[in-house]
Write an enzyme that holds these catalytic residues in place. Structure first.
Site, short mmCIF file in Angstrom:
data_model
loop_
_atom_site.label_atom_id
_atom_site.label_comp_id
_atom_site.label_asym_id
_atom_site.label_seq_id
_atom_site.Cartn_x
_atom_site.Cartn_y
_atom_site.Cartn_z
CG ASN A 1 -4.83 -0.43 9.16
OD1 ASN A 1 -4.96 -0.27 7.94
ND2 ASN A 1 -3.65 -0.37 9.75
CG HIS A 2 -7.17 1.94 4.80
ND1 HIS A 2 -7.10 1.56 3.48
CD2 HIS A 2 -5.88 1.95 5.24
CE1 HIS A 2 -5.85 1.34 3.14
NE2 HIS A 2 -5.09 1.56 4.19
N GLY B 1 -4.65 6.01 17.62
CA GLY B 1 -4.81 4.84 18.48
C GLY B 1 -5.70 3.84 17.75
CE LYS C 1 -10.86 1.06 12.61
NZ LYS C 1 -9.41 1.08 12.45
CG ASP D 1 -2.09 0.99 1.03
OD1 ASP D 1 -2.12 1.69 0.00
OD2 ASP D 1 -2.96 1.07 1.92
CB SER E 1 -5.69 9.78 17.31
OG SER E 1 -6.34 8.57 16.96
CG HIS F 1 2.06 3.34 11.18
ND1 HIS F 1 2.39 2.35 12.06
CD2 HIS F 1 1.20 2.78 10.28
CE1 HIS F 1 1.76 1.24 11.71
NE2 HIS F 1 1.03 1.47 10.64
N GLY F 2 1.20 4.53 14.50
CA GLY F 2 -0.06 4.24 15.18
C GLY F 2 0.22 3.46 16.45
CD GLU G 1 -11.10 7.89 15.33
OE1 GLU G 1 -11.03 6.66 15.05
OE2 GLU G 1 -10.40 8.43 16.19
#
Length: 390
Positions: free
Chosen positions: A153-154, A293, A389, A78, A299, A316-317, A157
């Protein structure tokens, strides 16, 4: 030598610097990190971020600098996957407006494997410059995919910031375009390595600088980075339109974009190298970034500290603590849903197959942030209000 890492492994050709305790790394990710440290073209050391977990070939949450070679799979399938955030002028939003906004977003942004029914305006597409064979081949299909979320996980939010404002955050990548480019050049790298008798560990086939494909991959990868940004930007426009339709007098400011799957030519320790970040965010001194998060945890908007030892990178997370299949088997659906309900979050867990994105499948974001206080400084904490999600 000074290092801000939590641990250093010195048993391989190059040191492996960890921003977490060695025992917190799963065995598979540790083995992959050792493989990176023994690549003949790897530079200086390997940096492992606190959200790391096993990937394909290279751990997610790893940083690899190289000289004279590029590794397509150290960027991943990706290409250009990343985050963008936008601040609204709203300080509050009620539950009914939030539901109405999310309904419009679901109608205008395809998620999962869905694409648009019609090609999108070509003005959204980055211009093709020079020879980009795979991008050119996939261009027409990409017109249907720009402005789509994808799966896994895209997410989209809506969040409440510690600065008092409502924020929008989007996580997505280059869709099938990046996937096709990545696989094409990984296959070429495997064949080149085999022909030269230089077979790399699984998932780490490389293109030497002497190969005609070295620059070609870089050019196609960079196009995918631009496409991934265009993809997120178009989705952000659709979310903005939803806000404008539901709430009167709303403005937007402070757009931030950060990819976390890419390779870039940079100067580190006095030398020009190619820094591969796979699930890692660049964090130069004063540079804004985002560390999400899970859909049930905070986050963070951060500014980088430019730490040399991490090749100016951060996590990155939160990072996965269990695989998707483990999460679906082990986590309790009712417990995960009840926890989100108690927080009043409009969430995306409907049935067992959604548990791979439940908060329980992720590491503790507070611990991840604590492990990288030397890499970033938190600017704004963001509490989730509503989530879509992939």
């Amino acid at each position: 030598m000074h290092t801000s890492a939590k641990a250093v492994i010195e048993t391989e050709a190059l040191p492996i610097k960890l921003w977490l305790a060695e025992e917190q790394m799963e065995a598979g990710a540790l083995e992959q990190a050792r493989n990176l440290a023994n690549l003949p073209f790897a530079f200086r050391h390997i940096a492992i971020m606190p959200d790391t977990h096993q990937g394909y070939g290279m751990p997610i949450g790893a940083v690899l600098a190289t000289k004279g070679a590029i590794v397509p799979n150290a960027v991943g399938v990706d290409i250009g996957c990343g985050m963008c955030s936008l601040r609204t002028t709203l300080e509050e939003i009620d539950a009914d407006d939030l539901k109405a906004i999310m309904k419009i977003v679901r109608e205008t942004v395809p998620v999962g494997f869905s694409h648009h029914d019609e090609p999108q305006d070509e003005a959204w597409m980055p211009r093709i410059k020079g020879e980009l064979p795979i991008v050119s081949q996939e261009y027409e299909r990409a017109l249907y995919q720009v402005g789509t979320l994808g799966s896994g996980n895209h997410f989209i939010e809506i969040q409440k910031g510690s600065d008092g404002y409502i924020w929008i955050m989007i996580h997505s990548g280059s869709r099938n375009l990046g996937f096709t480019v990545a696989n094409h050049y990984d296959d070429l790298a495997k064949q080149l390595n085999k022909d030269a008798g230089n077979e790399a560990p699984e998932g780490l086939a490389y293109l030497p600088e002497s190969s005609e494909y070295f620059k070609l991959y870089q050019d196609e990868m960079n196009y995918c980075l631009e496409f991934a940004l265009a993809n997120r930007t178009l989705m952000m426009e659709r979310v903005k339109a939803a806000f404008t339709e539901v709430v009167s007098d709303v403005g937007f400011a402070d757009f931030i974009n950060k990819p976390h799957n890419f390779a870039a030519e940079e100067k580190h320790f006095g030398e020009t190298v190619i820094v591969h970040r796979k699930g890692a965010t660049r964090a130069r001194s004063g540079e804004w970034g985002m560390i999400p998060g899970s859909q049930g945890t905070r986050s963070f908007l951060v500014k980088g500290k430019g730490e040399a030892q991490s090749f100016e990178s951060c996590s990155h997370g939160a990072g996965r603590i269990m695989s998707r299949s483990q999460a679906r088997k082990r986590l309790d659906l009712k417990e995960e849903v009840d926890a989100l309900k108690r927080q009043g979050i409009l969430h995306a867990i409907r049935n067992r197959r959604d548990l791979d994105e439940a908060p329980g499948s992720y590491k503790d974001i507070d611990e991840v942030m604590q492990n990288q206080t030397d890499l970033v400084e938190v600017q704004v904490e963001l509490q989730p209000l509503a989530v879509i999600k992939g």
